[in-house]
Enzyme design. Structure first.
Site, PDB file in Angstrom:
ATOM      1  N   LYS A 200     135.593  33.079  38.828  1.00 39.63           N
ATOM      2  CA  LYS A 200     134.493  33.434  39.723  1.00 39.63           C
ATOM      3  C   LYS A 200     133.770  34.637  39.135  1.00 39.63           C
ATOM      4  CE  LYS A 200     133.598  35.024  44.414  1.00 39.63           C
ATOM      5  NZ  LYS A 200     134.172  35.235  45.745  1.00 39.63           N
ATOM      6  N   LYS A 253     132.749  29.085  39.568  1.00 38.53           N
ATOM      7  CA  LYS A 253     131.711  29.471  40.522  1.00 38.53           C
ATOM      8  C   LYS A 253     130.889  30.611  39.933  1.00 38.53           C
ATOM      9  CE  LYS A 253     131.431  31.702  44.926  1.00 38.53           C
ATOM     10  NZ  LYS A 253     132.122  32.474  45.883  1.00 38.53           N
ATOM     11  N   SER A 279     125.193  29.627  47.144  1.00 42.08           N
ATOM     12  CA  SER A 279     124.042  29.824  48.027  1.00 42.08           C
ATOM     13  C   SER A 279     122.730  30.012  47.266  1.00 42.08           C
ATOM     14  CB  SER A 279     124.299  31.023  48.942  1.00 42.08           C
ATOM     15  OG  SER A 279     124.581  32.184  48.181  1.00 42.08           O
TER      16      SER A 279
END
Ligand code: PBG
Length: 327
Positions: A200, A253, A279
């Site tokens: 991440k 991610k 998002s």
């Protein structure tokens, strides 16, 4: 291989039938996971300004959303909670009647076939907005790794007891998969898989999410625990660590800006890989389409195909609800 004019690569692109026949990558509804933001209350539905079409929902409406998703062929959701109260140590994250716990019980009892994946992190529940415990060291605030582990394991254990099907730690503390595995095993949840946000990055593409979850860090940034976007070899180290700690599924991610990382992990590891179209990736496509810069549906399809082609098995996407029908 023969060359032009004997070879004409356009032969296999001439019509939809032949294109379909030779298509290498197919995204299906089974590959998709829809994130859901849950806030306290009843009949609450608040749109997130920076993510048109995405809402904070109260548990009753989250349940309705799950019913809709099942009808459209999507049977996995990723749950995030916006709690009633926040403090420095994320207590509301492992409250018996916490917002995620309530929702898990409700959705599990009504829709047992829905797969409930729970994001495990402290930032949803901390007043400072960081993913771990804040400590003062030499006059500086730091995010302390080891004291955060116990709290993360409490949150994971609590979600498991409330009915979670998959535990997904996203905090990026070192060693958290291991403590969560230990906690789950000790509590009788040996069978529960861990989907680790193993790779991440400290990304600017999480901007709209922080509005959605109301968890913008009050000071500093997340760069001391999330990965530097410039690093790719380090992704392998993160993945190896989490596998050594018995993670069952690895996640990368964000997704589109990190396709090289997905593909690298795919080559090295045999476990299922998830990619999170975050998002900011959602909003980028949404706003581009709203302003006439492209067709939303075809941009979504292309982005999902690219993520799968790079090697992801599972795609977490805010577009899942609206575009499952297009697959
Ligand atoms: C919490 C968490 C974040 C996201 C998923 N879990 C935000 C962050 O780490 O800052 C981002 C999801 C998105 O942007 O869609 N740790």
């Amino acid at each position: 291989m023969a060359i032009f004019p004997m070879t004409r690569l356009r032969r296999l692109r001439a019509n939809p039938g032949i294109r379909k026949l030779v298509r290498e990558t197919q995204v299906t509804t089974q590959n998709l996971v829809m994130p859901i933001f849950i806030r306290p209350g009843k009949k609450q539905k608040r749109e997130i300004k920076t993510m048109p079409g995405i809402f904070q929902l109260s548990p009753d409406l989250a349940l309705k959303e799950c019913e809709q998703l099942l009808k459209s062929g999507i049977s996995s959701v990723l749950l995030f909670g916006i709690p009633e109260s926040k403090d420095a140590m994320a207590h509301s994250g492992y409250a018996e009647d916490g917002i995620v716990q309530q929702s898990l019980k409700l959705i599990k009892s009504e829709l047992p076939e829905m797969l409930l994946i729970c994001d495990v992190c402290m930032c949803d529940y901390t007043d400072h907005g960081h993913c771990g415990v804040v400590k003062e060291e030499n006059g500086q605030k730091i995010i302390a790794n080891d004291p955060s582990l116990e709290i993360l394991s409490h949150i994971a254990g609590s979600f498991a007891r409330a009915g979670a099907d998959v535990i997904a730690p996203s905090d990026m503390m070192d060693g958290r998969v291991q403590v969560i595995r230990d906690e789950l095993d000790a509590a009788g949840f040996k069978h529960l898989p861990i989907m680790s946000y193993a790779v991440k990055y400290a990304s600017s593409f999480y901007g709209p999410f922080r509005e959605a979850l109301e968890n913008q860090p009050k000071f500093g940034d997340r760069k001391s625990y999330q990965m530097d976007p410039a690093n790719s070899r380090e992704a392998i180290l993160e993945a190896k660590q989490d596998l050594a700690e018995a993670a069952d599924i690895l996640m990368v991610k964000p997704a589109l800006p990190y396709l090289d990382i997905i593909s690298k992990l795919r080559e090295q590891f045999s476990v299922p890989l998830a990619a999170y179209q975050v998002s900011g990736e959602y909003s980028m496509i949404k706003f581009a389409a709203k302003h006439g810069a492209g067709n939303e549906e075809t941009m979504v399809m292309e982005s999902w195909t690219a993520i799968k082609r790079a090697g992801a098995d599972i795609i977490i996407s805010y577009f899942a609800r609206d575009y499952a029908k297009s697959l």
